[in-house]
Design a protein around this motif. Structure first.
Motif, PDB file in Angstrom:
ATOM      1  N   PHE A  74    -100.033 -57.689  -1.772  1.00 29.83           N
ATOM      2  CA  PHE A  74    -100.912 -56.729  -1.112  1.00 29.83           C
ATOM      3  C   PHE A  74    -100.229 -55.984   0.027  1.00 29.83           C
ATOM      4  CE2 PHE A  74    -103.788 -56.119   2.570  1.00 29.83           C
ATOM      5  CZ  PHE A  74    -104.479 -55.019   2.096  1.00 29.83           C
ATOM      6  N   ASP A  75     -99.504 -56.692   0.877  1.00 28.62           N
ATOM      7  CA  ASP A  75     -98.889 -56.030   2.036  1.00 28.62           C
ATOM      8  C   ASP A  75     -97.950 -54.905   1.606  1.00 28.62           C
ATOM      9  OD1 ASP A  75    -100.213 -57.489   3.937  1.00 28.62           O
ATOM     10  OD2 ASP A  75     -98.612 -58.966   4.206  1.00 28.62           O
ATOM     11  N   ASP A  76     -97.117 -55.155   0.610  1.00 28.83           N
ATOM     12  CA  ASP A  76     -96.201 -54.124   0.132  1.00 28.83           C
ATOM     13  C   ASP A  76     -96.960 -52.973  -0.515  1.00 28.83           C
ATOM     14  OD1 ASP A  76     -93.979 -55.475   1.032  1.00 28.83           O
ATOM     15  OD2 ASP A  76     -93.502 -56.367  -0.913  1.00 28.83           O
ATOM     16  N   ARG A 287    -104.354 -52.015  10.259  1.00 27.51           N
ATOM     17  CA  ARG A 287    -103.989 -52.881  11.384  1.00 27.51           C
ATOM     18  C   ARG A 287    -104.851 -54.125  11.558  1.00 27.51           C
ATOM     19  NH1 ARG A 287    -104.075 -47.561  15.143  1.00 27.51           N
ATOM     20  NH2 ARG A 287    -102.315 -46.461  14.171  1.00 27.51           N
ATOM     21  N   ALA A 288    -106.091 -54.092  11.111  1.00 28.27           N
ATOM     22  CA  ALA A 288    -106.984 -55.226  11.370  1.00 28.27           C
ATOM     23  C   ALA A 288    -106.527 -56.461  10.606  1.00 28.27           C
ATOM     24  CB  ALA A 288    -108.415 -54.858  10.963  1.00 28.27           C
ATOM     25  N   PRO A 289    -106.638 -57.630  11.202  1.00 26.41           N
ATOM     26  CA  PRO A 289    -106.299 -58.854  10.470  1.00 26.41           C
ATOM     27  C   PRO A 289    -107.191 -58.986   9.240  1.00 26.41           C
ATOM     28  CG  PRO A 289    -107.483 -59.354  12.508  1.00 26.41           C
ATOM     29  CD  PRO A 289    -107.137 -57.911  12.563  1.00 26.41           C
ATOM     30  N   LEU A 290    -106.674 -59.658   8.222  1.00 28.64           N
ATOM     31  CA  LEU A 290    -107.391 -59.716   6.950  1.00 28.64           C
ATOM     32  C   LEU A 290    -108.797 -60.278   7.104  1.00 28.64           C
ATOM     33  CD1 LEU A 290    -104.577 -60.927   4.516  1.00 28.64           C
ATOM     34  CD2 LEU A 290    -105.359 -58.587   4.949  1.00 28.64           C
ATOM     35  N   SER A 291    -108.963 -61.278   7.952  1.00 26.60           N
ATOM     36  CA  SER A 291    -110.277 -61.910   8.095  1.00 26.60           C
ATOM     37  C   SER A 291    -111.311 -60.979   8.711  1.00 26.60           C
ATOM     38  CB  SER A 291    -110.160 -63.172   8.950  1.00 26.60           C
ATOM     39  OG  SER A 291    -109.678 -62.851  10.250  1.00 26.60           O
TER      40      SER A 291
END
Length: 525
Positions: A74-76, A287-291
């Motif tokens: 996902f990040d890539d 930018r927001a954390p996944l949670s």
């Protein structure tokens, strides 16, 4: 824009999702999770509030979702999307709709076209030109502007905008009915400037201007396209051709010059606000954390509903009459993007992909299909969408609207069992058997998932953020499923067949058909 990300030929398939241990762990955690809204889960993003409390939830599920995203790259994939890499692999191009709303845009030409659109609108406003706009486009060139104008034009617009999409001649007849040709601007929106419905309707509109006594009809035509040469060939003046790019997919193009009718109807500031809201959601997604990432959490809930719990459909229930066009807009976004049965490498996808999307505004939907949502054996997840503040002077109406929205969501979640209902029915029934019989008919399943999305009010910024929320949610689901959410090859085959049949109906040679199609082609000939 990055040209080096991806390859021009076939790409490798990701590991089959059904065989992925992180996927199996995610499904197992979803099935074991609480589904009774024991934990309040509200995520704030770009001014919106997303309440996921009525979805399956546990700490194990949170961890499994994050592990699944990591396993699926996902990040890539997100970095490729947001930096303009090759996200649309089958067409070997970017899907850089975020560049259309960034300020400043990483693509300088985007800013140039923004300025040209605004200058054109200021010019016609200053000259007092055009009481009406006849907008011609279909699919992504139609649904976005239509949604925004209908949603934000409730208090009146600077110009009446009529939208003509369908090739059915009745659509054109209705589109021009009562308009003054001398006071109407025709806007032709088509990425390719070759879509058959749009181009035939454009020809009719130009004829309508000419037949209405307009001496120079092309002076009252504007075009929005990535094929500038084709618009020039039609005769559209160069200063009235507004460009967008092939890396802006049709269903993601409302942020481009396709927004011209929005600015003409509501003012350039409305279009600016729409872009601002979408850009704020882009920043949150990046930018927001996944949670606490609203698109990510909306996507993971949808994945659990589709695969862990087997829901094949997905209901959109905007509790705002102005959002009537949101449902077909999201139908295109979701079903054209996620309606795929092969992965990016061409291998068959081994799990179900995008659900059927449907719905209508509440409270109308309550008197149409909510019976099925509550008591039908399948049910469907629901996205309830409502504004905290109304823009009308009837507070009692808004209080009842909010009450209905919250109550329907609670009823889907809580349900009501036969055991709870039997005592209530004893006062209405002749005996215990009749009480139980009535209770069986009135029981609600409960445990049915939903989201609640609360906008502060239906302003351009909030609407832009809402649309971008769904765009990114679709992207996340596509990344997990391993599919290309930015192509739409399934749309093309029928177009090819239609071209051949149209030629036959016009006297051309007979083609090869099944017996039914051949029969009806013959009848029409």
């Amino acid at each position: 824009m990055k040209e080096s990300v991806g390859v021009s030929g076939p790409v490798a398939s990701p590991a089959p999702l059904a065989e992925c241990p992180e996927w199996r762990a995610f499904l197992q955690a979803a099935k074991a999770a609480d589904r009774g809204a024991q934990v309040l889960r509200v995520v704030e993003a770009a001014g919106l509030h997303l309440d996921l409390s009525a979805q399956a939830w546990s700490e194990d599920l949170r961890q499994a979702g994050e592990a699944l995203l990591a396993a699926r790259g996902f990040d890539d994939a997100r970095r490729t999307l947001l930096e303009g890499g090759i996200a649309n692999v089958t067409e070997h191009r970017a899907a850089w709709h975020t560049a259309l709303r960034a300020e400043p845009s990483p693509v300088p030409e985007v800013g140039v076209e923004r300025d040209r659109v605004r200058a054109f609108v200021r010019r016609v406003d200053g000259d007092g030109r055009y009481k009406s706009v006849l907008h011609i486009g279909i699919g992504g060139s139609d649904w976005g502007p239509k949604l925004v104008v209908s949603a934000l034009g409730y208090a009146g617009a600077r110009r009446e905008v009529r939208f003509v999409a369908n090739i059915d001649g009745h659509a054109m007849e209705a589109g021009v009915l009562g308009l003054d040709p001398h006071a109407t601007l025709v806007v032709v929106s088509s990425k390719s400037f070759s879509t058959i419905e749009t181009m035939r309707n454009a020809e009719r509109a130009i004829e309508w201007l000419r037949d209405g006594g307009v001496a120079e009809p092309m002076a009252q035509v504007a075009a929005v396209t990535s094929n500038v040469a084709a618009a020039q060939k039609l005769g559209v003046p160069a200063e009235q051709i507004f460009r967008f790019w092939d890396w802006a997919g049709g269903r993601y193009s409302v942020w481009s010059s396709i927004g011209l009718p929005i600015a003409l109807a509501l003012g350039a500031e409305a279009l600016d606000g729409l872009l601002e809201g979408a850009a704020a959601m882009d920043a949150h997604f990046a930018r927001a954390p996944l949670s606490g990432n609203a698109p990510v959490q909306l996507a993971l809930a949808g994945l659990a509903n589709r695969s862990a719990f087997g829901y094949a459909t997905y209901n959109i229930a905007p509790y705002d009459a102005r959002l009537g066009n949101l449902v077909p807009y999201l139908q295109q976004l979701e079903m054209e993007s996620l309606g795929k049965s092969v992965d990016v490498g061409g291998a068959t996808v081994t799990v179900p992909t995008g659900p059927v999307v449907w719905g209508m505004p509440g409270t109308d939907g309550q008197h149409t299909f909510f019976q099925w949502l509550h008591q039908g054996p399948e049910g469907a997840p629901v996205d309830f969408i409502i504004c905290r503040e109304a823009d009308h002077p009837y507070p009692e109406h808004h209080r009842l609207l909010v009450a209905n929205c919250l109550a329907q969501r609670e009823a889907l979640l809580r349900g009501k069992s036969v055991a709870e209902l039997v005592p209530e029915q004893r006062t209405k029934a002749a005996n215990d058997d009749e009480a139980r019989w009535l209770a069986c008919h009135k029981a609600h399943h409960g445990g049915r998932p939903s989201n609640l999305i609360v906008l502060p009010r239906l302003a351009p910024q909030a609407l832009g953020a809402l649309l971008a929320l769904y765009e990114h949610k679709v992207f996340v689901q596509g990344a997990v499923w391993g599919i290309d959410v930015y192509d739409q090859w399934g749309v093309e085959y029928g177009k090819v067949l239609a071209t051949g049949i149209a030629a036959e109906l016009g006297g051309g040679p007979a083609g090869e058909h099944d017996v039914s199609t051949a029969y009806w082609v013959g009848r029409w000939k």
